[in-house]
Design a protein around this motif. Structure first.
Motif, PDB file in Angstrom:
ATOM      1  N   GLY A  62     -16.952  38.178  -4.830  1.00 28.49           N
ATOM      2  CA  GLY A  62     -17.035  39.440  -5.580  1.00 28.49           C
ATOM      3  C   GLY A  62     -16.232  40.697  -4.913  1.00 28.49           C
ATOM      4  O   GLY A  62     -15.824  40.624  -3.993  1.00 28.49           O
ATOM      5  N   ARG A  63     -16.699  41.707  -5.623  1.00 29.54           N
ATOM      6  CA  ARG A  63     -16.193  43.295  -5.275  1.00 29.54           C
ATOM      7  C   ARG A  63     -16.819  43.539  -3.868  1.00 29.54           C
ATOM      8  O   ARG A  63     -15.991  43.876  -2.914  1.00 29.54           O
ATOM      9  N   LEU A  64     -17.952  43.269  -3.533  1.00 29.14           N
ATOM     10  CA  LEU A  64     -18.509  43.681  -2.259  1.00 29.14           C
ATOM     11  C   LEU A  64     -17.885  42.718  -1.081  1.00 29.14           C
ATOM     12  O   LEU A  64     -17.453  43.254  -0.130  1.00 29.14           O
ATOM     13  N   TYR A  65     -17.834  41.415  -1.281  1.00 35.62           N
ATOM     14  CA  TYR A  65     -17.231  40.706  -0.041  1.00 35.62           C
ATOM     15  C   TYR A  65     -15.556  41.045   0.005  1.00 35.62           C
ATOM     16  O   TYR A  65     -15.275  41.466   1.201  1.00 35.62           O
ATOM     17  N   VAL A  66     -15.081  41.306  -1.084  1.00 35.79           N
ATOM     18  CA  VAL A  66     -13.336  41.778  -0.792  1.00 35.79           C
ATOM     19  C   VAL A  66     -13.361  43.071  -0.446  1.00 35.79           C
ATOM     20  O   VAL A  66     -12.425  43.288   0.626  1.00 35.79           O
TER      21      VAL A  66
END
Length: 90
Positions: A62-66
């Motif tokens: 998700g957004r946090l990983y990317v």
């Protein structure tokens, strides 16, 4: 982006023209895709922009990983000294 993260580290360690060319292009591309509007998402990266390979797990992370990988890619020279630099400074 997973690939970019590791490519940044490898190229930064070797320095030279390849690093300079790659870093300039990667920096431009990453900043271009950073979310610039929105109250909750501004400053982050969408898990699907820039598009990566499906096996990189951006859709699962998700957004946090990317966002974390984009930031780590952009700041590689603040976290690591080049391994193969000339100690004499030349």
């Amino acid at each position: 982006i997973y690939h970019w993260y590791y490519a940044a580290q490898v190229l930064h360690n070797y320095q030279g023209k390849e690093w300079e060319t790659w870093n300039a292009a990667a920096r431009e591309e990453l900043v271009k895709y950073q979310v610039k509007v929105g109250t909750k998402t501004a400053g982050s990266w969408n898990p699907f922009q820039p598009a990566g390979a499906t096996d990189e797990n951006a859709d699962k992370g998700g957004r946090l990983y990317v966002t974390c990988l984009c930031l780590l890619t952009l700041e590689v020279y603040y976290r690591h000294l080049p391994l193969y630099r000339d100690p004499s400074g030349g």
